[in-house]
Design an enzyme around this catalytic site. Sequence first.
Site, PDB file in Angstrom:
ATOM      1  N   LYS A 113       2.091  -3.324   7.360  1.00 22.58           N
ATOM      2  CA  LYS A 113       2.376  -3.516   5.929  1.00 22.58           C
ATOM      3  C   LYS A 113       3.830  -3.129   5.629  1.00 22.58           C
ATOM      4  CE  LYS A 113      -0.036  -4.628   2.973  1.00 22.58           C
ATOM      5  NZ  LYS A 113      -0.418  -5.952   2.418  1.00 22.58           N
ATOM      6  N   THR A 170       0.813  -1.209   0.000  1.00 26.89           N
ATOM      7  CA  THR A 170       0.000   0.000   0.000  1.00 26.89           C
ATOM      8  C   THR A 170       0.854   1.271   0.000  1.00 26.89           C
ATOM      9  OG1 THR A 170      -1.528   1.267   1.392  1.00 26.89           O
ATOM     10  CG2 THR A 170      -0.109  -0.262   2.537  1.00 26.89           C
ATOM     11  N   ASP A 171       0.258   2.366  -0.459  1.00 32.87           N
ATOM     12  CA  ASP A 171       0.955   3.659  -0.403  1.00 32.87           C
ATOM     13  C   ASP A 171       1.032   4.192   1.023  1.00 32.87           C
ATOM     14  OD1 ASP A 171      -1.747   4.335  -0.052  1.00 32.87           O
ATOM     15  OD2 ASP A 171      -1.794   5.855  -1.635  1.00 32.87           O
ATOM     16  N   GLU A 172       0.222   3.601   1.940  1.00 30.48           N
ATOM     17  CA  GLU A 172       0.186   4.131   3.313  1.00 30.48           C
ATOM     18  C   GLU A 172       1.508   3.949   4.041  1.00 30.48           C
ATOM     19  OE1 GLU A 172      -3.204   3.505   5.707  1.00 30.48           O
ATOM     20  OE2 GLU A 172      -4.589   3.623   4.025  1.00 30.48           O
ATOM     21  N   TYR A 180      -2.000  -0.488  10.987  1.00 30.47           N
ATOM     22  CA  TYR A 180      -2.127  -1.156   9.680  1.00 30.47           C
ATOM     23  C   TYR A 180      -0.914  -0.858   8.800  1.00 30.47           C
ATOM     24  CZ  TYR A 180      -3.373  -1.583   4.742  1.00 30.47           C
ATOM     25  OH  TYR A 180      -3.341  -1.869   3.398  1.00 30.47           O
TER      26      TYR A 180
HETATM   27  P1  NAD Z   1      -9.717  -7.279   2.045  1.00 30.38           P
HETATM   28  O1  NAD Z   1      -9.685  -7.015   3.509  1.00 30.38           O
HETATM   29  O2  NAD Z   1     -10.940  -7.017   1.263  1.00 30.38           O
HETATM   30  O3  NAD Z   1      -9.319  -8.807   1.770  1.00 30.38           O
HETATM   31  C1  NAD Z   1      -8.293  -9.469   2.460  1.00 30.38           C
HETATM   32  C2  NAD Z   1      -8.457 -10.973   2.216  1.00 30.38           C
HETATM   33  O4  NAD Z   1      -7.386 -11.647   2.891  1.00 30.38           O
HETATM   34  C3  NAD Z   1      -9.769 -11.543   2.771  1.00 30.38           C
HETATM   35  O5  NAD Z   1     -10.349 -12.417   1.838  1.00 30.38           O
HETATM   36  C4  NAD Z   1      -9.328 -12.297   4.012  1.00 30.38           C
HETATM   37  O6  NAD Z   1     -10.163 -13.396   4.327  1.00 30.38           O
HETATM   38  C5  NAD Z   1      -7.936 -12.733   3.622  1.00 30.38           C
HETATM   39  N1  NAD Z   1      -7.060 -12.994   4.776  1.00 30.38           N
HETATM   40  C6  NAD Z   1      -6.901 -12.219   5.878  1.00 30.38           C
HETATM   41  N2  NAD Z   1      -6.020 -12.786   6.712  1.00 30.38           N
HETATM   42  C7  NAD Z   1      -5.591 -13.924   6.116  1.00 30.38           C
HETATM   43  C8  NAD Z   1      -4.665 -14.934   6.473  1.00 30.38           C
HETATM   44  N3  NAD Z   1      -3.989 -14.880   7.640  1.00 30.38           N
HETATM   45  N4  NAD Z   1      -4.454 -15.963   5.627  1.00 30.38           N
HETATM   46  C9  NAD Z   1      -5.148 -16.039   4.461  1.00 30.38           C
HETATM   47  N5  NAD Z   1      -6.055 -15.123   4.073  1.00 30.38           N
HETATM   48  C10 NAD Z   1      -6.253 -14.068   4.894  1.00 30.38           C
HETATM   49  O7  NAD Z   1      -8.473  -6.465   1.463  1.00 30.38           O
HETATM   50  P2  NAD Z   1      -8.272  -5.812   0.028  1.00 30.38           P
HETATM   51  O8  NAD Z   1      -8.789  -4.432   0.065  1.00 30.38           O
HETATM   52  O9  NAD Z   1      -8.729  -6.752  -1.020  1.00 30.38           O
HETATM   53  O10 NAD Z   1      -6.674  -5.717   0.015  1.00 30.38           O
HETATM   54  C11 NAD Z   1      -5.878  -6.773  -0.518  1.00 30.38           C
HETATM   55  C12 NAD Z   1      -4.421  -6.389  -0.371  1.00 30.38           C
HETATM   56  O11 NAD Z   1      -4.164  -5.169  -1.076  1.00 30.38           O
HETATM   57  C13 NAD Z   1      -3.988  -6.143   1.062  1.00 30.38           C
HETATM   58  O12 NAD Z   1      -2.700  -6.660   1.220  1.00 30.38           O
HETATM   59  C14 NAD Z   1      -3.977  -4.627   1.208  1.00 30.38           C
HETATM   60  O13 NAD Z   1      -3.034  -4.213   2.163  1.00 30.38           O
HETATM   61  C15 NAD Z   1      -3.571  -4.216  -0.194  1.00 30.38           C
HETATM   62  N6  NAD Z   1      -4.058  -2.886  -0.653  1.00 30.38           N
HETATM   63  C16 NAD Z   1      -5.379  -2.561  -0.540  1.00 30.38           C
HETATM   64  C17 NAD Z   1      -5.819  -1.328  -1.031  1.00 30.38           C
HETATM   65  C18 NAD Z   1      -7.277  -0.914  -0.961  1.00 30.38           C
HETATM   66  O14 NAD Z   1      -7.581   0.253  -1.243  1.00 30.38           O
HETATM   67  N7  NAD Z   1      -8.204  -1.805  -0.615  1.00 30.38           N
HETATM   68  C19 NAD Z   1      -4.900  -0.450  -1.624  1.00 30.38           C
HETATM   69  C20 NAD Z   1      -3.550  -0.823  -1.700  1.00 30.38           C
HETATM   70  C21 NAD Z   1      -3.146  -2.057  -1.220  1.00 30.38           C
HETATM   71  O1  DAU Z   2      -4.176   4.013   0.474  1.00 29.73           O
HETATM   72  C1  DAU Z   2      -4.401   2.639   0.344  1.00 29.73           C
HETATM   73  C2  DAU Z   2      -5.243   2.151   1.487  1.00 29.73           C
HETATM   74  O2  DAU Z   2      -6.577   2.596   1.227  1.00 29.73           O
HETATM   75  C3  DAU Z   2      -5.223   0.641   1.659  1.00 29.73           C
HETATM   76  O3  DAU Z   2      -3.923   0.227   1.991  1.00 29.73           O
HETATM   77  C4  DAU Z   2      -6.212   0.196   2.749  1.00 29.73           C
HETATM   78  O4  DAU Z   2      -6.257  -1.214   2.807  1.00 29.73           O
HETATM   79  C5  DAU Z   2      -7.588   0.733   2.397  1.00 29.73           C
HETATM   80  O5  DAU Z   2      -8.488   0.413   3.428  1.00 29.73           O
HETATM   81  C6  DAU Z   2      -7.547   2.247   2.185  1.00 29.73           C
HETATM   82  O6  DAU Z   2      -7.275   2.921   3.436  1.00 29.73           O
HETATM   83  P1  DAU Z   2      -8.020   4.272   3.843  1.00 29.73           P
HETATM   84  O7  DAU Z   2      -7.962   4.426   5.310  1.00 29.73           O
HETATM   85  O8  DAU Z   2      -7.548   5.411   3.015  1.00 29.73           O
HETATM   86  O9  DAU Z   2      -9.512   3.872   3.327  1.00 29.73           O
HETATM   87  P2  DAU Z   2     -10.950   4.138   3.963  1.00 29.73           P
HETATM   88  O10 DAU Z   2     -11.944   3.783   2.916  1.00 29.73           O
HETATM   89  O11 DAU Z   2     -11.098   3.538   5.312  1.00 29.73           O
HETATM   90  O12 DAU Z   2     -10.976   5.721   4.138  1.00 29.73           O
HETATM   91  C7  DAU Z   2     -10.797   6.590   3.041  1.00 29.73           C
HETATM   92  C8  DAU Z   2     -10.807   8.014   3.583  1.00 29.73           C
HETATM   93  O13 DAU Z   2     -12.133   8.322   4.019  1.00 29.73           O
HETATM   94  C9  DAU Z   2      -9.912   8.203   4.783  1.00 29.73           C
HETATM   95  O14 DAU Z   2      -9.375   9.522   4.742  1.00 29.73           O
HETATM   96  C10 DAU Z   2     -10.866   8.091   5.962  1.00 29.73           C
HETATM   97  C11 DAU Z   2     -12.163   8.639   5.416  1.00 29.73           C
HETATM   98  N1  DAU Z   2     -13.395   8.051   5.961  1.00 29.73           N
HETATM   99  C12 DAU Z   2     -13.498   6.695   5.998  1.00 29.73           C
HETATM  100  C13 DAU Z   2     -14.643   6.095   6.486  1.00 29.73           C
HETATM  101  C14 DAU Z   2     -14.750   4.580   6.559  1.00 29.73           C
HETATM  102  C15 DAU Z   2     -14.453   8.874   6.367  1.00 29.73           C
HETATM  103  O15 DAU Z   2     -14.354  10.104   6.296  1.00 29.73           O
HETATM  104  N2  DAU Z   2     -15.588   8.285   6.832  1.00 29.73           N
HETATM  105  C16 DAU Z   2     -15.714   6.916   6.937  1.00 29.73           C
HETATM  106  O16 DAU Z   2     -16.777   6.440   7.412  1.00 29.73           O
END
Ligand code: NAD
Ligand code: DAU
Length: 353
Positions: free
Chosen positions: A163, A133-135, A159
């Site tokens: 990562k 992730t970019d975080e 988190y």
């Molecule tokens: P998600 O939470 O929707 O899915 C995660 C999946 O991993 C789930 O199916 C869960 O059951 C599985 N899992 C959790 N723990 C596990 C374990 N110990 N063993 C096997 N499976 C396990 O997450 P996502 O949004 O699909 O993100 C996927 C990946 O991409 C993550 O590594 C996250 O850090 C990264 N990522 C997400 C975002 C985003 O915006 N969602 C952005 C950048 C990177």
């Molecule tokens: O940047 C990549 C990341 O993006 C991933 O690594 C994470 O897995 C993914 O969950 C996401 O993280 P964020 O914290 O940015 O996503 P989230 O959707 O939780 O929140 C997006 C923005 O919106 C953040 O600034 C928090 C804000 N927010 C979120 C929720 C859930 C609100 O203002 N209200 C809300 O109810």
Amino acid sequence: MSIVVTGGAGFIGANFLLDWFRSQDETIINVDKLTYAGNLENLASLQGDARHQFVRGDIGDSTLMTRLLAQHTPRAVINFAAESHVDRSIHGPEEFIQTNIVGTFRLLEAVRQYWDGLSAADRVLFRFLHVSTDEVYGSLELDDPAFTEDRRYEPNSPYSASKAASDHLVRAYHHTYGLPVLTTNCSNNYGPFQFPEKLIPLVIHNALAGKPLPVYGDGQQVRDWLYVGDHCRAIQRILEIGRVGETYNIGGGSQRVNLNVVHTLCRELDEFQPRSDGKSYQEQIAFVKDRPGHDRRYAIDATKIDRQLGWKPAETFESGMQKTVRWYLDNQPWVQNVTSGTYRSWVEKHYCA
Ligand code: NAD
Ligand code: DAU
């Protein structure tokens, strides 16, 4: 030929599998623990498809991962599995440490041992792709340049710290053992099958349910939004032609403040499914207490992946958001099963009976 994907029942993993099988037949062994975020309904269209082999399991289960690797001899492992929600990491960091750090470490160990046993030719071709992730880069000021791959790691939440630790382990396994790794650092994804605890699906769901749309703090935080299908294409490209040992930033080139995202969603919903009282969904916006340690801004400089691998996002923020809102409106039974927890009862019945 086959690949192992971890976390393939989650949001991005499921989209990756569905996209993969639209263009090829190579088998995927999908190992997922089915936490609250894992939902096999996301993969319902693959039911009975022999190209998809699902195994319920934990990436931290060394015995299981060692057995699966020996049995299927994959040419690559893609690690999506993680605890992924920042707010949950604030309330309970333990699972994040277990899966994102310890789990990735154990997975790397199992993969290293498997890779050590391959023929010289197969060792050269093998890839371990770690999805991050970019975080991990921390927070930007409004006028700072976007994150490049050289940016110092400054994670601010449990988190992002977990990562970051996993990224460092992946890097170390390349430098110390020669494991052919690739790491991706991607910005905020949105699109079909995203669990409605994240901003975009939460706002759509709450709007339709007549509930408040919670905006943290002043709503002026900036995220760089990327349609999930574009992320999946980037991962496929990096898997096939990415340079071993390198990291790639992936972003949408779509920086938006949160309040603007919420307004856009309200406008789309006003058009596609107007409220019965004729008012805008914006009426439901509620400013709530800020997230502790809330990062102000993320932005990705995706020049490297564009120049080296010829990848650019295909969707604009506007086209991606429109597709996403349409998808949630057309898939309300999926949303209801997720929000009511029905899919969890299925998991319990199926795996714990
Ligand atoms: P998600 O939470 O929707 O899915 C995660 C999946 O991993 C789930 O199916 C869960 O059951 C599985 N899992 C959790 N723990 C596990 C374990 N110990 N063993 C096997 N499976 C396990 O997450 P996502 O949004 O699909 O993100 C996927 C990946 O991409 C993550 O590594 C996250 O850090 C990264 N990522 C997400 C975002 C985003 O915006 N969602 C952005 C950048 C990177
Ligand atoms: O940047 C990549 C990341 O993006 C991933 O690594 C994470 O897995 C993914 O969950 C996401 O993280 P964020 O914290 O940015 O996503 P989230 O959707 O939780 O929140 C997006 C923005 O919106 C953040 O600034 C928090 C804000 N927010 C979120 C929720 C859930 C609100 O203002 N209200 C809300 O109810």
